[in-house]
Scaffold this motif. Structure first.
Motif, mmCIF file in Angstrom:
data_model
loop_
_atom_site.group_PDB
_atom_site.id
_atom_site.type_symbol
_atom_site.label_atom_id
_atom_site.label_comp_id
_atom_site.label_asym_id
_atom_site.label_seq_id
_atom_site.Cartn_x
_atom_site.Cartn_y
_atom_site.Cartn_z
ATOM 1 N N LEU A 11 0.847 -1.192 0.000
ATOM 2 C CA LEU A 11 0.000 0.000 0.000
ATOM 3 C C LEU A 11 0.882 1.243 0.000
ATOM 4 O O LEU A 11 1.828 1.337 0.793
ATOM 5 N N GLN A 13 0.753 5.738 -0.879
ATOM 6 C CA GLN A 13 -0.056 6.912 -1.197
ATOM 7 C C GLN A 13 0.233 7.373 -2.626
ATOM 8 O O GLN A 13 1.339 7.158 -3.149
ATOM 9 N N SER A 90 -3.729 6.388 -8.417
ATOM 10 C CA SER A 90 -4.743 5.435 -7.968
ATOM 11 C C SER A 90 -5.067 4.423 -9.072
ATOM 12 O O SER A 90 -5.365 3.260 -8.778
ATOM 13 N N THR A 93 -3.449 0.921 -9.225
ATOM 14 C CA THR A 93 -3.859 -0.151 -8.324
ATOM 15 C C THR A 93 -4.256 -1.390 -9.113
ATOM 16 O O THR A 93 -5.112 -1.330 -10.002
ATOM 17 N N THR A 121 -1.563 -1.367 -4.121
ATOM 18 C CA THR A 121 -2.718 -0.511 -3.851
ATOM 19 C C THR A 121 -2.223 0.916 -3.658
ATOM 20 O O THR A 121 -1.382 1.168 -2.793
ATOM 21 N N VAL A 122 -2.754 1.830 -4.466
ATOM 22 C CA VAL A 122 -2.373 3.241 -4.385
ATOM 23 C C VAL A 122 -3.564 4.013 -3.863
ATOM 24 O O VAL A 122 -4.628 4.049 -4.501
ATOM 25 N N SER A 123 -3.393 4.623 -2.705
ATOM 26 C CA SER A 123 -4.483 5.380 -2.096
ATOM 27 C C SER A 123 -4.405 6.854 -2.498
ATOM 28 O O SER A 123 -3.322 7.429 -2.556
ATOM 29 N N SER A 124 -5.553 7.429 -2.761
ATOM 30 C CA SER A 124 -5.570 8.840 -3.193
ATOM 31 C C SER A 124 -5.827 9.767 -2.020
ATOM 32 O O SER A 124 -6.125 9.338 -0.913
#
Length: 124
Positions: A11, A13, A90, A93, A121-124
């Protein structure tokens, strides 16, 4: 039997970086190319980047300028391919799969091998 083992997913950002690694081992006479594909939920698997034994690389348009693929072939017959992913978005992902096109002998047919996949997983 050829095995491709990936590592490095996780994970992160948006705007961050990750490095994926893949180790190929087994009954490999030579490798023609190694690379990375990805599959996002509800979408088809797509090519991300691939590099030939001659050092020629190819990238999906969506990752050009952000991702870099590299590979090494050790004397101990352990081949590695890496994917440095920068400025992640994002939409990056997905489950990332290592891929190899290889030969088991000098005159044998080429074969495909796939890793088990690693989730990015790329969180925005």
């Amino acid at each position: 039997q050829v095995q491709l083992v990936e590592s490095g997913g996780g994970l992160v950002q948006a705007g961050g970086s990750l490095r994926l690694s893949c180790a190929a081992s087994g009954s490999i006479f030579s490798i023609n190319r190694m690379g990375w594909y990805r599959q996002a939920p509800g979408k088809q698997r797509e090519l991300v980047a691939i590099v030939t034994s001659g050092g020629i690389s190819n990238y999906a348009d969506s990752v050009k300028g952000r991702f870099t693929i590299s590979s090494i072939s050790g004397d101990n017959a352990k081949r590695m391919v890496y994917l440095q992913m920068n400025t992640l978005k994002s939409e990056d992902t997905a489950v990332y799969y290592c891929y190899s096109l290889y030969y088991t002998s000098a005159y044998g047919a080429h074969l495909d091998a796939w890793g088990q996949g690693t989730l990015v997983t790329v969180s925005s």
